[in-house]
Design an enzyme around this catalytic site. Structure first.
Site, PDB file in Angstrom:
ATOM      1  N   ASP A   1       8.971  24.044  54.099  1.00  0.00           N
ATOM      2  CA  ASP A   1       8.888  23.289  53.641  1.00  0.00           C
ATOM      3  C   ASP A   1       8.548  22.320  51.956  1.00  0.00           C
ATOM      4  O   ASP A   1       7.334  21.793  51.345  1.00  0.00           O
ATOM      5  CB  ASP A   1       7.413  21.695  53.813  1.00  0.00           C
ATOM      6  CG  ASP A   1       7.715  21.896  55.322  1.00  0.00           C
ATOM      7  OD1 ASP A   1       9.047  22.548  55.883  1.00  0.00           O
ATOM      8  OD2 ASP A   1       6.478  21.540  56.100  1.00  0.00           O
TER       9      ASP A   1
ATOM     10  N   LYS B   1      10.948  19.104  61.342  1.00  0.00           N
ATOM     11  CA  LYS B   1      10.155  18.383  62.585  1.00  0.00           C
ATOM     12  C   LYS B   1       9.081  18.330  61.173  1.00  0.00           C
ATOM     13  O   LYS B   1       9.142  17.493  60.363  1.00  0.00           O
ATOM     14  CB  LYS B   1       9.144  20.601  61.949  1.00  0.00           C
ATOM     15  CG  LYS B   1       9.328  20.732  60.446  1.00  0.00           C
ATOM     16  CD  LYS B   1       8.129  22.023  61.003  1.00  0.00           C
ATOM     17  CE  LYS B   1       7.985  22.128  59.030  1.00  0.00           C
ATOM     18  NZ  LYS B   1       6.132  21.518  58.876  1.00  0.00           N
TER      19      LYS B   1
ATOM     20  N   CYS C   1       0.843  24.676  56.838  1.00  0.00           N
ATOM     21  CA  CYS C   1       2.940  25.295  57.717  1.00  0.00           C
ATOM     22  C   CYS C   1       3.476  26.434  57.200  1.00  0.00           C
ATOM     23  O   CYS C   1       3.332  27.077  58.368  1.00  0.00           O
ATOM     24  CB  CYS C   1       4.145  23.945  56.731  1.00  0.00           C
ATOM     25  SG  CYS C   1       3.153  22.555  57.763  1.00  0.00           S
TER      26      CYS C   1
END
Length: 208
Positions: free
Chosen positions: A13, A111, A156
């Site tokens: 990310d 996601k 994450c």
């Protein structure tokens, strides 16, 4: 450190909304980019994840009347932190940071695109059973060790590391190529979890 063709670098990310000026900026988030670019040159296998939410996503605080960012609610799959609206599909905030070298990546896993469930981990959504497809990729490629870098360490990155370890992979988190949010002691909790699960912490220096 010797990297083999059975190792994979998983970059979590590194998107504009998680960097300075973004909707959910991780302090110093963009500072991971030079480190990740250098490390990625050592790997044959590189995979990226990308938060990719619809605007009406259940995890966004503005979608719940009277709720504020960083409060929590209870959903079918457990406690959910409510976040500022971030990484909305097709927006500049959802794009990878402009300085991130994405050319070495053989896979991009999106996601969090299902409206009713958040997805921190690169392997499973937050119900811990809906797969993203990454686990199949790792097994089909017969990869053994997952090195993880990116944002944010205590969400994450943590969930991805835990799920990869539980799935039977060796896991190492490159901590100085990560940055954390530290929400209510979440960084300390992450370190405890890594120790308990046997997840290694390694430094950028090990790759140089």
């Amino acid at each position: 450190m010797m990297i083999s063709d059975r190792d994979v670098l998983l970059v979590i990310d590194v998107q504009n909304d998680f960097c300075t000026g973004g909707a959910l900026a991780v302090p110093g988030g963009e500072n991971v980019v030079p480190a990740i670019n250098r490390i990625a040159q050592k790997f044959t296998n590189v995979a990226l994840t990308q938060d990719w939410h619809p605007a009406d996503h259940v995890s966004f605080a503005p979608n719940h009347r009277g709720r504020q960012p960083f409060q929590t609610i209870e959903l079918d799959y457990g406690t959910q932190v409510l976040w500022p609206t971030h990484c909305v599909q097709g927006t500049s905030g959802a794009e990878f940071h402009g300085d991130l070298d994405v050319t070495r990546a053989s896979l991009v896993v999106r996601k969090g695109f299902r409206r009713q469930i958040d997805s921190y981990s690169a392997l499973f959504e937050n119900d811990h059973k809906t797969p993203t497809g990454l686990l199949g990729y790792l097994r089909e490629r017969e990869l053994k060790t997952v090195f993880i870098a990116g944002l944010a360490l205590d969400f994450c990155v943590r969930f991805s590391a835990e799920d990869a370890r539980k799935a039977g992979f060796q896991v190492a988190v490159i901590e100085d190529a990560c940055r954390g949010i530290d929400l209510d002691g979440s960084v300390a909790a992450t370190h405890r979890s890594f120790r308990e699960l046997g997840i290694s912490i390694v430094s950028l220096e090990a790759f140089l």
